[in-house]
Each structure stands twice: as structure tokens, then as C-alpha cells.
Design an enzyme around this catalytic site. Structure first.
Site, PDB file in Angstrom:
ATOM      1  N   ASP A   1     -89.940 -54.143  -6.474  1.00  0.00           N
ATOM      2  CA  ASP A   1     -91.319 -53.674  -6.418  1.00  0.00           C
ATOM      3  C   ASP A   1     -92.095 -54.547  -5.429  1.00  0.00           C
ATOM      4  O   ASP A   1     -92.038 -55.774  -5.517  1.00  0.00           O
ATOM      5  CB  ASP A   1     -91.937 -53.827  -7.822  1.00  0.00           C
TER       6      ASP A   1
ATOM      7  N   ASP B   1     -96.067 -50.666  -4.342  1.00  0.00           N
ATOM      8  CA  ASP B   1     -97.078 -50.491  -5.373  1.00  0.00           C
ATOM      9  C   ASP B   1     -98.463 -50.193  -4.799  1.00  0.00           C
ATOM     10  O   ASP B   1     -98.907 -50.858  -3.854  1.00  0.00           O
ATOM     11  CB  ASP B   1     -97.139 -51.815  -6.164  1.00  0.00           C
TER      12      ASP B   1
ATOM     13  N   GLU C   1     -95.720 -45.715  -3.754  1.00  0.00           N
ATOM     14  CA  GLU C   1     -96.601 -45.238  -4.821  1.00  0.00           C
ATOM     15  C   GLU C   1     -97.931 -44.979  -4.123  1.00  0.00           C
ATOM     16  O   GLU C   1     -98.662 -45.910  -3.789  1.00  0.00           O
ATOM     17  CB  GLU C   1     -96.796 -46.279  -5.931  1.00  0.00           C
TER      18      GLU C   1
ATOM     19  N   HIS D   1     -93.321 -46.551 -15.963  1.00  0.00           N
ATOM     20  CA  HIS D   1     -93.938 -47.563 -16.822  1.00  0.00           C
ATOM     21  C   HIS D   1     -95.454 -47.408 -16.937  1.00  0.00           C
ATOM     22  O   HIS D   1     -96.091 -48.187 -17.644  1.00  0.00           O
ATOM     23  CB  HIS D   1     -93.598 -48.950 -16.275  1.00  0.00           C
ATOM     24  N   ASP D   2     -96.040 -46.453 -16.219  1.00  0.00           N
ATOM     25  CA  ASP D   2     -97.487 -46.217 -16.307  1.00  0.00           C
ATOM     26  C   ASP D   2     -97.804 -44.930 -17.063  1.00  0.00           C
ATOM     27  O   ASP D   2     -98.970 -44.560 -17.204  1.00  0.00           O
ATOM     28  CB  ASP D   2     -98.101 -46.095 -14.901  1.00  0.00           C
TER      29      ASP D   2
END
Ligand code: GLC
Ligand code: CA
Length: 574
Positions: A112, A214, A271, A344-345
Site C-alpha cells: 500500500d 491510497d 484508489e 477494509h473500508d
């Protein structure tokens, strides 16, 4: 059953082959995957120890959420040293071992890349904060306030102003898109940008296969920093209006790509919330900034905005279908996509997308799996999704860990909802839902950790929903995922399922169906309702089915509630 249809001359595939189009990615939230030393926290050695499981599942690449040195305010998305490993996760030696062991198992690793912000404990920020003359002040965004007030009225993603007052200085503030302990880096500063590129290349030199990048659409802010008309009861306006995907971002993103990713055989997955379909060419086209990006348009179908969970929608299957089709068509026109049901969000997908609670079970989990897995793009499976893990139900806000859950709870009440209602919103949407420990077996701690209480409470259904039980059970969700991966990557339909064209099928509202057309035509048909439904004209070899039976009719097939089929279309059938 062997296929008995006449072979047509293979169509020339239009798609350009790339290794990253052929991967099946598995996303690991390291804190919750496997705890190898019984301190209640998942770790890097835990991932290494579970490589055989991942290999058996059939995935080919891991995306591991942040493992870098961090105060863990946002579970690693607040980095204090980009080249260090957070001690609770292990050491650099552990990471090197994971990398080489994974390679032996044929599994690539991407990490990430969190470069919109750092932790407030990063040495750069510490120097910037404590010394107004420091060169590092220009690594971040500092501004003078407005007569005792912050410089403007923008709201951060996790609630409250984007501005935090600098202690011991009069009228001085720093900027944070997310939590106040996640100060934004100043991408306007070329020295900072170079520092980031060097760090990215350092990791790529180590032999990782790329990055998930990210929150990257937040790196450019409108430089006027003026007020926006308030959009909430707190009198503030979301930072998205003037701090997400803004004019000028192109220069930063193409430079990032040129100075880092392009120099390596690597994959970049952005993302990139807030990017419109009209802009997809710039993002994922031939000279795009990334190889692929995540599309969030339908991930947030149950809420008006992914960061305000109290604004719920009454969405219909038909809308979900339209949005998936629209997304697939936009991506197909421009490039390649990263497909996902969970991360994970997000809350767990069965709880989010299966409207009838009776089917929030193995049938529902397999139906959703089928729907997403065969879309055109690289599939990303989030840990636990392959077991059909579900949301939890917490009785008090004290049981939540995630910063954004606590903010949403408070903001719901500010908007006039009762504390019961606020708790309900948070239960439905909390990011903690997908962050509970992975369920390895039916023991008290679900086999996540041998002896200690895990850092976050279990969902509670691990006596039935766990990897050990499901590996043994032929009709489990886990075995179904294995079959899907096998079909996409190892069967004779591989080329069609990876590179075939995506074509929507026209069906009743609550059925979502599409074709992948390549060397043959594969049809993927999912009934997303609790009503059985006849589909006329379907015939061919069934490659996958989430029921044990098929209901043949004279003129087609009847799909049972939440039934999903993958079918090789009979060629002489039109
Ligand atoms: C991304 C991450 C999320 C994190 C945020 C701030 O959206 O996926 O988990 O909280 O960025 O880094
Ligand atoms: Ca541990």
C-alpha cells in the site's frame, strides 16, 4: 461433462495481454489475518505461515495493507517511517522472508502506498510543527487562520475541520484531509515529490510487484483555499469539493508514473475516488497514470456518500445492475479495472447487497462471488470474503475501534438521529465489520491467535464460518471460490474469461446477467432476488452453479432465489 459443442474458429482477441490482467489478487489486512506470536495482533510471519492456504485457494498476488512504522491511529494508514516495519507486525527480515517464500509459492506481493499524508509522528512533520523555520514546513500545508478561525470551512473525511491549530504559535494551522494525526503532504513542493519517488523506487528495487495507491485523488487542492457552501449540520463542507480530483492533479500523477512505476515491471492500482467515467482515459488509458483503478460507484450504492453513513438510500437491484454495466462499459472503452466486492473500508458484502436476510448465507455469498468474479478486469478478493464472513452486530459504540465509525456516530446525532439510530448506521457501515479477525477454525479465538484475546472482537459465527470446516466441505463458499479461480485461470476457458469482451444481457430487473465473448461465449447469470424466475433461451454446458440442481424448462431455465450460473453458451443457439 466434456464440452460437446462444435468448435468455432477462434475469434481474435482484441485485448492486449499483460501479466497483471491475469492475476487473482487477495487483499490482506495484516492486523486481522493471522497472529503468529499470540499477542492478539496479526503479523507478517502469520502471512508467511498461511501461504499454503493462499496457494491452495489459487490466488496469484497479495495486496498487503500498510505494514510500515506507524502509531496505528488509522491502523497503518498513518505512516511515521516509510522504510521501516511496524514492530507489532514484525521486522524487515520477516518481510524479506515473506517476499521470498511467496515467490517460491508463485505468489506476487504488492504493498500500500500512502502518500497523500503521513503520521503526525513522522520526523518530517515533527520538525515542521516544532520549528516554523524548518525546511520541512514546506513538506506540509500550513496556513494562517481567519480572525481566530481556521483558514476555511472544509470538513475532513473523518469529521471536523481539515485544519488543526499549531500549538505555541499564534493563528497558524495545518491541513489534514483525514484524521488530525494524518497531516497532508504538500505535493506543490518538488523537493517533497522527489523524496516520495525515491522511496517508491526503493521498495520496487526490493522486488515487490507494485503498489495499491491510497487516496491518490486527494493530493491536489484548489490553491485558493476559499470557503464552500456548507453541506451539513456542522456548518462545514466536505473537502471533496475542492480537495479531490481537482484541476492540476494530472501533472502530479503523470510525474509520479514517469518517475516510478514506468521504470519497473510493476503494477499500479489506484484508489481514485471521485474520478468520472469521462476521465477514465487519463487514468487507465494507454498513457494512463495507473494500470487499473477501483471504481466505487456501486460499492456505495446503499449510502449517498461513502463517508456519511447516515444518508442511506433505498437502492434497487435494477440500479445496481445499471451501475455495474455502466462501470464495465466505461472501463472496457478505456482500459482495465480492479474489481472488488469488499475491502477494509467496506462492510461485508452479503450484509450489504443481499436484501433478504434468509439468503445472507452460503447461497448469497456464492451468488455475489459469481457476479463480481467474472466481470472484465482483475478480481480482488478481500480476506474472509471467500468464507462468506458477515457483518457483526455491536450493542454499544464503545465496541468500535475505527476512527470513522466514531465520527459517523457523532455526526448522525448532530444531524438529528437518536443514539439508537446512530448505532444502527454504524453497525451497517462500520469499517470494523471487515476488520474482525479471520476465522481459521472453530476454537474460542477462531484460530486467529492461539491464546490471547484478539485486538478486535470476533463476529461470533466462527463455529460454522471458518476455513478448516469449509476446506473439507465440497459445497462450501471456500470451495466455490476455489472453483471460480480455477475456472478463470486454469481451465480451457481461461482466455475468454480473462480477455473476452464484456457484453450485458437484457433480462428482468432483478436478474443480473452478462456475457464474456472470446473464443467461446460464457454467460454469467445471477438472480439477486428471493423469487424464482424463468429465463428463456438459456442453454449450454453449466460450468458453475451455486445450487445442487438445475431447473430445466422447455424454453430455458428457471433460476431459484439467489441462484447463480456460469454457462458455456450453446453455439448453434444464436
Ligand atoms: C484510504 C484507505 C483507508 C484510510 C484512508 C486514509 O481510503 O483505504 O483505510 O483510512 O485512505 O489513508
Ligand atoms: Ca502477533
Amino acid at each position: 461433462m466434456e464440452n460437446h459443442f462444435p468448435e468455432k474458429a477462434p475469434k481474435i482477441l482484441k485485448e492486449k495481454p499483460f501479466w497483471w490482467k491475469e492475476e487473482v489478487v487477495y487483499q490482506i489486512y495484516p492486523k486481522s489475518f493471522y497472529d503468529s506470536n499470540n499477542d492478539g495482533i496479526g503479523d507478517i510471519n502469520g502471512i508467511t505461515q498461511k501461504l499454503p492456504y493462499l496457494q491452495e485457494l489459487g490466488i496469484t498476488m497479495l495486496w498487503i495493507c500498510p505494514i510500515f512504522t506507524s502509531p496505528m491511529v488509522d491502523n497503518g494508514y498513518d505512516i511515521s517511517d516509510y522504510k521501516g516495519i511496524q514492530p507489532e507486525f514484525g521486522s524487515m527480515g520477516d518481510f524479506d522472508e515473506l517476499l521470498s517464500e511467496a515467490k517460491k509459492s508463485g505468489i506476487k506481493i504488492i504493498l500500500d502506498l500512502v502518500v497523500n499524508h503521513t503520521s503526525d509522528k513522522h520526523v518530517w512533520f515533527q520538525s515542521a510543527l516544532n520549528d516554523s523555520k524548518s525546511n520541512y514546513r514546506n513538506y506540509y500545508i500550513f496556513k494562517e487562520g481567519n480572525n481566530e478561525n481556521p483558514p476555511n470551512n472544509w470538513r475532513s473525511i473523518f469529521g471536523g475541520s481539515v485544519w488543526e491549530k499549531v500549538p505555541n504559535e499564534e493563528n497558524m494551522y495545518y491541513f489534514h484531509t483525514f484524521d488530525k494525526k494524518q497531516p497532508d503532504l504538500n505535493w506543490e513542493n518538488p523537493v517533497l515529490r522527489q523524496e516520495i519517488y525515491d522511496m517508491v523506487n526503493w521498495w520496487l528495487e526490493k522486488g515487490i510487484s507494485g503498489f495499491r495507491i491510497d487516496s491518490i485523488t486527494f493530493i491536489k487542492k484548489d490553491q485558493d483555499y476559499t470557503d464552500v457552501i456548507p453541506d451539513g449540520a456542522d456548518g462545514l463542507a466536505s473537502v471533496k469539493h475542492k480537495g479531490r480530483n481537482r484541476p492540476g492533479i494530472k501533472d502530479f500523477l503523470s510525474e509520479l508514473n514517469r518517475e516510478t512505476f514506468q521504470k519497473y515491471e510493476c503494477v499500479s492500482v489506484g484508489e481514485a475516488p471521485g474520478v468520472t467515467y469521462e476521465e477514465y482515459d487519463q487514468y487507465i488509458g494507454n498513457n494512463g497514470y495507473f494500470n487499473m483503478i477501483f471504481d466505487f460507484h456501486y460499492a456505495d450504492i446503499d449510502v449517498e456518500s461513502g463517508s456519511e453513513w447516515f444518508r442511506r438510500t433505498n437502492w434497487q437491484i435494477k440500479e445496481l445492475k445499471n451501475q455495474i454495466f455502466k462501470s464495465q462499459e466505461a472501463i472496457q472503452k478505456n482500459g482495465w479495472g480492479a474489481n472488488f466486492l469488499e475491502n477494509h473500508d467496506q462492510p461485508r458484502s452479503i450484509t450489504k447487497y443481499i436484501k433478504d436476510e434468509k439468503y445472507q448465507n452460503e447461497i448469497g455469498a456464492k451468488a455475489l462471488g459469481t457476479l463480481f468474479f467474472f466481470l472484465r478486469g482483475t478480481p480482488f478478493i478481500y480476506q474472509g470474503q471467500e468464507l462468506g464472513m458477515k457483518n457483526f452486530k455491536r450493542g454499544t459504540i464503545a465496541d468500535f475501534n475505527d476512527v470513522s465509525s466514531i465520527d459517523n456516530y457523532q455526526r448522525s446525532m448532530l444531524e438529528g438521529y437518536t443514539s439508537q439510530e446512530a448505532l444502527e448506521f454504524v453497525n451497517q457501515r462500520s469499517r470494523d465489520n471487515s476488520r474482525t479477525p479471520f476465522q481459521w477454525n472453530s476454537s474460542e479465538t477462531a484460530g486467529f491467535s492461539e491464546s490471547t484475546v484478539p485486538w478486535l472482537k470476533l463476529v461470533g459465527d466462527h463455529t460454522t464460518v471458518n476455513a478448516r470446516v469449509q476446506l473439507e466441505k465440497e459445497d462450501s463458499v471456500l470451495c466455490y471460490y476455489k472453483k471460480m479461480i480455477q475456472l478463470r485461470n486454469k481451465s480451457k476457458y481461461r482466455e475468454t474469461l480473462i480477455y473476452g469482451e464484456f457484453v450485458p444481457m437484457n433480462t428482468t430487473d432483478h436478474i443480473i446477467a452478462y456475457e464474456r465473448i472470446g473464443r467461446e461465449t460464457i454467460q454469467v447469470i445471477i438472480n439477486l432476488s428471493n423469487q424464482a424466475s424463468l429465463i428463456e433461451g438459456l442453454s449450454g454446458e453449466i460450468l458453475l452453479n451455486n445450487y445442487s440442481e438445475i431447473t430445466y424448462e422447455k424454453n430455458g431455465l428457471t433460476l431459484q432465489p439467489y441462484q447463480a450460473l456460469v454457462l458455456r453458451k450453446e453455439e448453434n443457439n444464436g
